[in-house]
Motif scaffolding. Sequence first.
Motif, PDB file in Angstrom:
ATOM      1  N   ILE A 287       1.108  -1.333  -0.188  1.00 58.41           N
ATOM      2  CA  ILE A 287      -0.024   0.132   0.043  1.00 58.41           C
ATOM      3  C   ILE A 287       0.896   0.830  -0.068  1.00 58.41           C
ATOM      4  O   ILE A 287       2.170   0.704   0.854  1.00 58.41           O
ATOM      5  CB  ILE A 287      -0.800  -0.068   1.579  1.00 58.41           C
ATOM      6  N   GLU A 288       0.624   2.227  -0.793  1.00 59.85           N
ATOM      7  CA  GLU A 288       1.529   3.288  -1.058  1.00 59.85           C
ATOM      8  C   GLU A 288       0.434   4.403  -0.198  1.00 59.85           C
ATOM      9  O   GLU A 288      -1.086   4.850  -0.622  1.00 59.85           O
ATOM     10  CB  GLU A 288       1.785   3.779  -2.311  1.00 59.85           C
ATOM     11  N   PHE A 289       1.146   5.450   0.672  1.00 62.59           N
ATOM     12  CA  PHE A 289       0.176   6.159   1.136  1.00 62.59           C
ATOM     13  C   PHE A 289       0.713   7.785   1.027  1.00 62.59           C
ATOM     14  O   PHE A 289       2.315   7.890   0.693  1.00 62.59           O
ATOM     15  CB  PHE A 289       0.666   6.582   2.549  1.00 62.59           C
ATOM     16  N   HIS A 290       0.089   8.462   0.994  1.00 56.50           N
ATOM     17  CA  HIS A 290       0.786   9.367   0.186  1.00 56.50           C
ATOM     18  C   HIS A 290       0.417  10.524   1.669  1.00 56.50           C
ATOM     19  O   HIS A 290      -0.625  10.178   2.234  1.00 56.50           O
ATOM     20  CB  HIS A 290       0.370  10.672  -1.022  1.00 56.50           C
ATOM     21  N   LYS A 291       1.082  11.538   1.967  1.00 57.16           N
ATOM     22  CA  LYS A 291       0.635  13.154   2.967  1.00 57.16           C
ATOM     23  C   LYS A 291      -0.560  13.166   2.509  1.00 57.16           C
ATOM     24  O   LYS A 291      -1.335  14.156   1.750  1.00 57.16           O
ATOM     25  CB  LYS A 291       1.638  14.239   2.599  1.00 57.16           C
ATOM     26  N   GLY A 292      -1.415  13.188   3.338  1.00 56.80           N
ATOM     27  CA  GLY A 292      -2.702  13.361   3.855  1.00 56.80           C
ATOM     28  C   GLY A 292      -3.484  12.676   3.912  1.00 56.80           C
ATOM     29  O   GLY A 292      -3.365  11.619   4.388  1.00 56.80           O
ATOM     30  N   TRP A 293      -5.076  12.144   3.066  1.00 53.82           N
ATOM     31  CA  TRP A 293      -5.961  11.370   2.834  1.00 53.82           C
ATOM     32  C   TRP A 293      -5.663  10.594   2.262  1.00 53.82           C
ATOM     33  O   TRP A 293      -5.693  11.027   1.133  1.00 53.82           O
ATOM     34  CB  TRP A 293      -7.115  12.054   3.286  1.00 53.82           C
ATOM     35  N   ASN A 294      -5.726   9.083   2.537  1.00 57.43           N
ATOM     36  CA  ASN A 294      -6.406   8.357   1.397  1.00 57.43           C
ATOM     37  C   ASN A 294      -7.059   7.239   1.646  1.00 57.43           C
ATOM     38  O   ASN A 294      -7.599   6.525   2.608  1.00 57.43           O
ATOM     39  CB  ASN A 294      -4.423   7.464   2.118  1.00 57.43           C
ATOM     40  N   ALA A 295      -7.327   6.909   0.055  1.00 59.84           N
ATOM     41  CA  ALA A 295      -8.615   5.649   0.643  1.00 59.84           C
ATOM     42  C   ALA A 295      -8.095   4.083   0.553  1.00 59.84           C
ATOM     43  O   ALA A 295      -7.198   4.243  -0.387  1.00 59.84           O
ATOM     44  CB  ALA A 295      -9.172   5.934  -0.688  1.00 59.84           C
ATOM     45  N   VAL A 296      -7.950   3.514   1.463  1.00 60.68           N
ATOM     46  CA  VAL A 296      -7.403   2.232   1.049  1.00 60.68           C
ATOM     47  C   VAL A 296      -8.357   1.377   0.839  1.00 60.68           C
ATOM     48  O   VAL A 296      -9.526   0.782   2.350  1.00 60.68           O
ATOM     49  CB  VAL A 296      -6.904   2.243   2.220  1.00 60.68           C
ATOM     50  N   PHE A 297      -8.331   0.253   0.402  1.00 62.00           N
ATOM     51  CA  PHE A 297      -9.201  -1.361   0.613  1.00 62.00           C
ATOM     52  C   PHE A 297      -7.740  -2.409   0.970  1.00 62.00           C
ATOM     53  O   PHE A 297      -7.444  -2.712   0.464  1.00 62.00           O
ATOM     54  CB  PHE A 297     -10.124  -1.698  -1.013  1.00 62.00           C
ATOM     55  N   LEU A 298      -8.130  -2.396   2.047  1.00 62.10           N
ATOM     56  CA  LEU A 298      -7.330  -3.933   2.580  1.00 62.10           C
ATOM     57  C   LEU A 298      -7.895  -4.902   2.167  1.00 62.10           C
ATOM     58  O   LEU A 298      -9.086  -5.342   2.541  1.00 62.10           O
ATOM     59  CB  LEU A 298      -7.502  -4.025   4.206  1.00 62.10           C
ATOM     60  N   GLU A 299      -6.694  -5.724   1.573  1.00 62.41           N
ATOM     61  CA  GLU A 299      -7.848  -7.073   0.918  1.00 62.41           C
ATOM     62  C   GLU A 299      -7.434  -8.316   1.478  1.00 62.41           C
ATOM     63  O   GLU A 299      -7.024  -9.176   1.444  1.00 62.41           O
ATOM     64  CB  GLU A 299      -7.176  -7.299  -0.392  1.00 62.41           C
ATOM     65  N   VAL A 300      -6.262  -8.043   2.346  1.00 59.15           N
ATOM     66  CA  VAL A 300      -5.219  -9.316   4.050  1.00 59.15           C
ATOM     67  C   VAL A 300      -5.783  -8.656   4.918  1.00 59.15           C
ATOM     68  O   VAL A 300      -6.043  -7.473   5.836  1.00 59.15           O
ATOM     69  CB  VAL A 300      -3.886  -9.253   3.426  1.00 59.15           C
ATOM     70  N   GLU A 301      -6.502 -10.168   5.187  1.00 62.88           N
ATOM     71  CA  GLU A 301      -6.902  -9.834   7.308  1.00 62.88           C
ATOM     72  C   GLU A 301      -5.432  -9.603   8.185  1.00 62.88           C
ATOM     73  O   GLU A 301      -4.747 -10.608   8.151  1.00 62.88           O
ATOM     74  CB  GLU A 301      -7.107 -11.256   7.298  1.00 62.88           C
TER      75      GLU A 301
END
Length: 139
Positions: A31-45
């Motif tokens: 997962i690549e995060f950028h400074k600020g808000w990020n929308a992430v869908f976590l595919e793994v538990e």
Amino acid sequence: MNRHLSVVSGLLVLAWVLSLGQAGTTRTQTIEFHKGWNAVFLEVEPPESKPARWFEGKPVDIVAANFQRTSSAQFMTDPSADLFQAAGWGVWYAEHRPDAVLKTLHEIYGQQAYLVHANEDFTWPVTGNVVPAEVRWLP
């Protein structure tokens, strides 16, 4: 000859199904995060479900998730009701924040979307078990 072919086909399908069941269920999601808000869908538990432990040492200070309602109710009758809670939002705040006592997100789950606030750009490989998405039907 057709009977022999159908037996061989059946054995191949059985072998394929068995190999799927024995295939590794662990996967790394980068997962690549950028400074600020990020929308992430976590595919793994994730192996650790507590947000404080999971985001420990990461430049993340707020995480929010919207969980599906299990009721078909859409309207509030009490004007003092907390609509943020009623809508199914869970929010985690880092311990160093003054609003950390207001956190309502206590677990991180796979197959879930999150809004993540990062204080800087970073890449995070997350290794966890692959879990099938749970389908919940609403009337």
